[in-house]
Write a protein that holds these residues in place. Structure first.
Motif, PDB file in Angstrom:
ATOM      1  N   LEU A  67     -81.799 -40.359 -16.694  1.00  0.00           N
ATOM      2  CA  LEU A  67     -82.961 -40.238 -15.722  1.00  0.00           C
ATOM      3  C   LEU A  67     -82.731 -41.474 -15.111  1.00  0.00           C
ATOM      4  CD1 LEU A  67     -85.486 -39.191 -14.745  1.00  0.00           C
ATOM      5  CD2 LEU A  67     -86.714 -40.534 -16.349  1.00  0.00           C
ATOM      6  N   LEU A  68     -82.199 -42.635 -15.637  1.00  0.00           N
ATOM      7  CA  LEU A  68     -82.115 -43.960 -14.848  1.00  0.00           C
ATOM      8  C   LEU A  68     -80.954 -43.749 -13.867  1.00  0.00           C
ATOM      9  CD1 LEU A  68     -82.430 -46.813 -17.453  1.00  0.00           C
ATOM     10  CD2 LEU A  68     -83.593 -46.516 -15.549  1.00  0.00           C
TER      11      LEU A  68
ATOM     12  N   THR B  95     -79.525 -41.653  -6.815  1.00  0.00           N
ATOM     13  CA  THR B  95     -80.258 -41.079  -5.792  1.00  0.00           C
ATOM     14  C   THR B  95     -80.987 -41.829  -4.765  1.00  0.00           C
ATOM     15  OG1 THR B  95     -79.764 -39.120  -7.269  1.00  0.00           O
ATOM     16  CG2 THR B  95     -81.052 -38.690  -5.139  1.00  0.00           C
ATOM     17  N   ALA B  96     -81.727 -42.778  -5.350  1.00  0.00           N
ATOM     18  CA  ALA B  96     -82.932 -43.367  -4.494  1.00  0.00           C
ATOM     19  C   ALA B  96     -81.996 -44.377  -3.545  1.00  0.00           C
ATOM     20  CB  ALA B  96     -83.638 -44.399  -5.534  1.00  0.00           C
TER      21      ALA B  96
ATOM     22  N   ASN C 243     -84.724 -28.347 -20.090  1.00  0.00           N
ATOM     23  CA  ASN C 243     -84.227 -29.882 -20.284  1.00  0.00           C
ATOM     24  C   ASN C 243     -83.734 -30.397 -18.662  1.00  0.00           C
ATOM     25  OD1 ASN C 243     -85.406 -30.328 -22.667  1.00  0.00           O
ATOM     26  ND2 ASN C 243     -83.374 -29.698 -23.567  1.00  0.00           N
ATOM     27  N   THR C 244     -83.098 -29.340 -18.161  1.00  0.00           N
ATOM     28  CA  THR C 244     -82.350 -29.774 -17.140  1.00  0.00           C
ATOM     29  C   THR C 244     -83.343 -29.790 -15.904  1.00  0.00           C
ATOM     30  OG1 THR C 244     -80.358 -28.531 -17.185  1.00  0.00           O
ATOM     31  CG2 THR C 244     -81.178 -28.696 -15.029  1.00  0.00           C
ATOM     32  N   LEU C 245     -84.438 -28.879 -15.837  1.00  0.00           N
ATOM     33  CA  LEU C 245     -85.647 -28.811 -15.069  1.00  0.00           C
ATOM     34  C   LEU C 245     -86.407 -30.072 -15.213  1.00  0.00           C
ATOM     35  CD1 LEU C 245     -86.616 -25.385 -14.859  1.00  0.00           C
ATOM     36  CD2 LEU C 245     -85.512 -26.476 -13.147  1.00  0.00           C
ATOM     37  N   VAL C 246     -86.889 -30.585 -16.469  1.00  0.00           N
ATOM     38  CA  VAL C 246     -87.644 -31.705 -16.548  1.00  0.00           C
ATOM     39  C   VAL C 246     -87.142 -32.984 -15.974  1.00  0.00           C
ATOM     40  CG1 VAL C 246     -88.105 -33.327 -18.573  1.00  0.00           C
ATOM     41  CG2 VAL C 246     -88.632 -31.019 -18.755  1.00  0.00           C
ATOM     42  N   VAL C 247     -85.450 -33.105 -16.516  1.00  0.00           N
ATOM     43  CA  VAL C 247     -84.861 -34.495 -15.958  1.00  0.00           C
ATOM     44  C   VAL C 247     -84.719 -34.112 -14.337  1.00  0.00           C
ATOM     45  CG1 VAL C 247     -82.535 -33.872 -16.144  1.00  0.00           C
ATOM     46  CG2 VAL C 247     -83.305 -35.920 -16.458  1.00  0.00           C
TER      47      VAL C 247
ATOM     48  N   VAL D  64     -88.716 -37.191  -8.283  1.00  0.00           N
ATOM     49  CA  VAL D  64     -90.088 -38.055  -8.073  1.00  0.00           C
ATOM     50  C   VAL D  64     -89.981 -39.173  -8.206  1.00  0.00           C
ATOM     51  CG1 VAL D  64     -92.400 -38.585  -8.773  1.00  0.00           C
ATOM     52  CG2 VAL D  64     -91.715 -35.953  -8.883  1.00  0.00           C
ATOM     53  N   LEU D  65     -89.329 -39.899  -9.001  1.00  0.00           N
ATOM     54  CA  LEU D  65     -89.046 -41.272  -9.049  1.00  0.00           C
ATOM     55  C   LEU D  65     -88.153 -41.800  -8.136  1.00  0.00           C
ATOM     56  CD1 LEU D  65     -88.789 -41.673 -12.940  1.00  0.00           C
ATOM     57  CD2 LEU D  65     -90.758 -42.160 -11.572  1.00  0.00           C
ATOM     58  N   ALA D  66     -87.014 -40.985  -7.751  1.00  0.00           N
ATOM     59  CA  ALA D  66     -85.924 -41.199  -6.845  1.00  0.00           C
ATOM     60  C   ALA D  66     -86.564 -41.230  -5.424  1.00  0.00           C
ATOM     61  CB  ALA D  66     -84.786 -40.429  -6.824  1.00  0.00           C
TER      62      ALA D  66
END
Lengths: 342, 402
Positions: B274-275, B281-282, B99-103, B109-111
């Motif tokens: 995630l948001l 970070t972005a 779960n940690t790795l997924v998020v 990637v998104l950031a």
């Protein structure tokens, strides 16, 4: 939370850096030297059990245990300081020596008694786990909760019972797990979960805190036994005895008809040998605990007998209005029972 | 070495021949001190472990790692692998870790995408776009992440309506306080063909780009290998998909009982985390990107133009390679921060490693020292692996000065 890990870190530091040879001094001597009892209580503010009152003082049924111990040791129930703890932090705080007594609606289980280096000294509230749900869902039994999202606090026996009970009844559920009770309360109140589960006593208390208490109903099922009581560190029998007998004194006092109001009168006037032994006018029971002869008098003067403390905090004298039920004296149909002072 | 070379000039050097004063030989002395240091550290490590064991035993606290193979007994909200309450604490640890790795992976990637867009937007000659990007960066960079997580969770996602009154979105999706529920792709027979096609297309695109480069080096003729590669990677699997009889079907969510059944559920806890992680970070990545682009002197652009390169080529062949040299090391730090910050998940009830393993397991077993040790080691390993990969990538894209 990592930033809240300091209590665990403190234990780690104590375990890693403490010199192995140094045995801990007697808790009673330490408590007397510092002048107060450090008591671990519920950080979330569980009304009736442990919550600050209008004057900002801690009050409640679990708090009375802390005050009873302070009264037994110092003859002064105000000589106690409180450490608010989450479910996750509680046993670590006790293990590391940060607190002297843990009185935080904690369930007495075998693994806690045998593996955590702590020992439970008694049961001040016989409880069981229940469910609360919104009335609008039209749920009348916990067995109707198939597929529901259920808010629960992590690191509790509740979390384990929940999984076992749903499994045993062939039902599905989605757990929504929070570290802090306040977070779980808020999530349930905002509609994130269909139902909330914890000990029945906690449900009554948390229901009163919700935005609209009348919109929620406590379901009839009790799915576990949860004997709640105070605990202390292992290895200091004298201190364990003091905490144990502070509670027994309250229960015995109720059985013998000794109350906060008549305790002085009973001390001087009672001819009942049992009352005389409890109140220290006969025998040297206080001395054998390392306390003064009137230790039990101080306890009862401070918090009243068991029944008085119950009714004032969680019973008919409180907004919770919880019936005595299992917590009635053994002589009146309940299972509260204290060994005799003899 | 300098010390040793200088040794003969010291007054003591005369005695060296006698062999009595190896004490004064800097090489031997250096070795002796280093051996002493290693032995000292080893002793200290042994003392720490020994002392911990003795103290735990003295306090009557059970210790050891045997708890990993005992029954966990609690359920976890998000399970990337099969897990039931009868599985072990070791399995629960794996679930939490995944779960940690997924998020963290999706967040990285998104950031990166958002950060590059915002960073470049902030450099845009368009006044409005640049200002919007500036406001974004200054807002999200300067508010503590924990508060942002609580904001997304409590102020945005928890005020959504219940599942029955949820916002209906296209394709049977639904947004409610139970999360975003989208159709789940169900993979049917013949999907292997599509996977094979993707692999073939990737290999072909790679080969094509190598051939194009070699030809350009030899003859100077260029070939649009990027465009051709993209076409290969898109068209070949699509063709295979149609050929295999469209093996992916969608399972639509249905309202059943309390919640939706079927479909893929993105829970509010996951979305809030995630948001929060992505947006926070972005904003840092945007600044890293802006710094990287600004670090390439304007003379490079002018020189490229003077050689007749078009702006897009100037960007791709001149500016980006030089900017990447500046961007990648701080970008690595941001990736590490994002991964470690994901441990704040516990504040919004997302079952990550800290919430599951250092939360429920720690409390149920009472093995505080062991659990925290394992958890810290895991974060250390994840971070070191990320850093190692980014260092390798940095070495690959580093400007080779000729």
């Amino acid at each position: 939370m990592v930033y809240r890990k300091w209590k665990t870190a403190a234990l780690g530091a104590a375990m890693i850096l403490g010199t192995a040879a140094a045995s801990s001094a007697a808790t009673l001597d330490e408590v007397k030297a510092k002048g107060f009892v450090q008591c671990g209580v519920n950080a979330a503010g569980l009304q009736g059990f442990a919550a600050p009152n209008d004057k900002g003082e801690w009050s409640g049924f679990d708090i009375d245990i802390c005050r009873a111990v302070a009264a037994a040791v110092f003859g002064d129930a105000t000589k106690v300081k409180f450490t608010p703890l989450t479910a996750k932090e509680r046993f670590t705080a006790l293990q590391s020596g940060e607190i002297d007594v843990l009185s935080r609606n904690s369930t007495w289980t075998m693994s806690r008694d045998t593996q955590l280096g702590i020992v439970f000294t008694g049961v001040n509230y016989y409880d069981g786990q229940g469910f609360m749900a919104k009335k609008s869902l039209g749920v009348s039994s916990a067995k109707d909760l198939n597929g529901a999202s259920i808010c629960v606090q992590s690191g509790t026996t509740t979390e384990l019972n929940l999984a076992d009970w749903f499994r045993a009844n062939n039902l599905q559920f989605n757990p929504v797990v929070f570290e802090k009770q306040e977070e779980a309360d808020a999530a349930y109140d905002s509609g994130r979960c269909d139902a909330y589960t914890t000990d029945a006593s906690g449900l009554y208390s948390i229901r009163l805190k919700l935005a609209n208490p009348d919109e929620h109903v406590v379901l009839p099922e009790i799915i576990s036994k949860e004997p709640l009581g105070p605990s202390v560190r292992q290895g200091d029998d004298q201190w364990a005895l003091i905490v144990k007998w502070a509670l027994f004194a309250m229960v015995n006092a109720e059985e013998l008809g000794v109350t906060q109001a008549n305790v002085e009168e009973q001390k001087t006037g009672s001819a009942n040998p049992e009352v005389k032994r409890l109140l220290g006018t006969d025998g040297d029971f206080g001395k054998s605990l390392g306390l003064t002869p009137d230790w039990a008098v101080n306890v009862i003067k401070a918090v009243g007998n068991y029944g008085e403390s119950f009714e004032r905090n969680v019973g008919q004298g409180s907004p919770l209005k919880i019936a005595r039920g299992l917590n009635e004296l053994w002589s009146k149909g309940g299972i509260q029972y204290a060994p005799p002072v003899r | 070495m300098t010390l040793r070379d200088a040794a003969p000039s010291t007054p003591l050097s005369g005695q060296r021949g006698s062999g009595s004063s190896w004490l004064y030989d800097p090489t031997i002395r250096g070795i002796v001190f280093q051996v002493l240091l290693v032995v000292g550290l080893a002793l200290f490590g042994w003392w720490v472990v020994h002392n911990t064991i003795v103290n735990l035993r003295a306090a009557n606290i059970a210790s050891g790692f045997d708890f990993l193979s005992t029954r966990a007994g609690y359920d976890i909200a998000q399970k990337p692998i099969d897990y039931t309450i009868d599985d072990t604490h070791g399995r629960a640890f794996l679930v939490g870790l995944l779960n940690t790795l997924v998020v963290a992976a999706i967040g990285v990637v998104l950031a990166t995408v958002l950060g590059f867009l915002v960073g470049i937007a902030r450099l845009s000659p368009n006044w409005l776009l640049a200002k919007v990007a500036s406001v974004y960066v200054e807002t999200f960079r300067n508010i503590p992440l924990l508060l942002q997580l609580l904001f997304w969770y409590k102020a945005v996602l928890s005020v959504l309506p219940g599942p029955r009154q949820g916002l209906a979105l296209p394709m049977g999706s639904n947004l409610s306080n139970r999360g975003l529920i989208i159709p789940r792709p169900v993979i049917g027979e013949g999907f292997e063909l599509v996977v094979g096609a993707v692999a073939v297309a990737l290999a072909a695109a790679f080969g094509l780009s190598r051939w194009a480069r070699a030809r350009q080096m030899a003859t100077g003729q260029s070939f649009p290998s990027g465009l051709a590669g993209l076409a290969l990677v898109v068209l070949l699997p699509t063709f295979a998909y149609v050929l295999a009889g469209m093996p992916i079907t969608l399972e639509y969510p249905e309202l059943k009982g309390f919640n939706f059944a079927g479909g893929l559920v993105l829970k509010p806890e996951f979305m809030a985390l995630l948001l929060g992680l992505t947006i926070y970070t972005a904003s840092f990545i945007a600044e890293v990107v802006r710094a990287g682009v600004l670090a390439v002197s304007h003379g490079q652009t002018e020189a490229a133009y003077a050689l007749g390169l078009r702006p897009s080529r100037t960007l791709r062949l001149v500016i980006v390679p030089q900017a990447m040299r500046v961007i990648i090391p701080p970008l690595t730090s941001q990736y590490l921060n994002l991964t470690k910050n994901s441990s704040l998940a516990v504040a919004v009830g997302y079952p990550d490693l800290v919430a599951v393993f250092a939360g429920s397991t720690l409390n149920i077993t009472g093995r505080a020292v062991e659990v925290i040790f394992i958890t810290m080691s895991v974060y250390l390993v994840i971070s070191l692996l990320t850093a190692a990969f980014m260092n390798w990538f940095n070495a690959r894209v580093a400007l080779i000065e000729r």
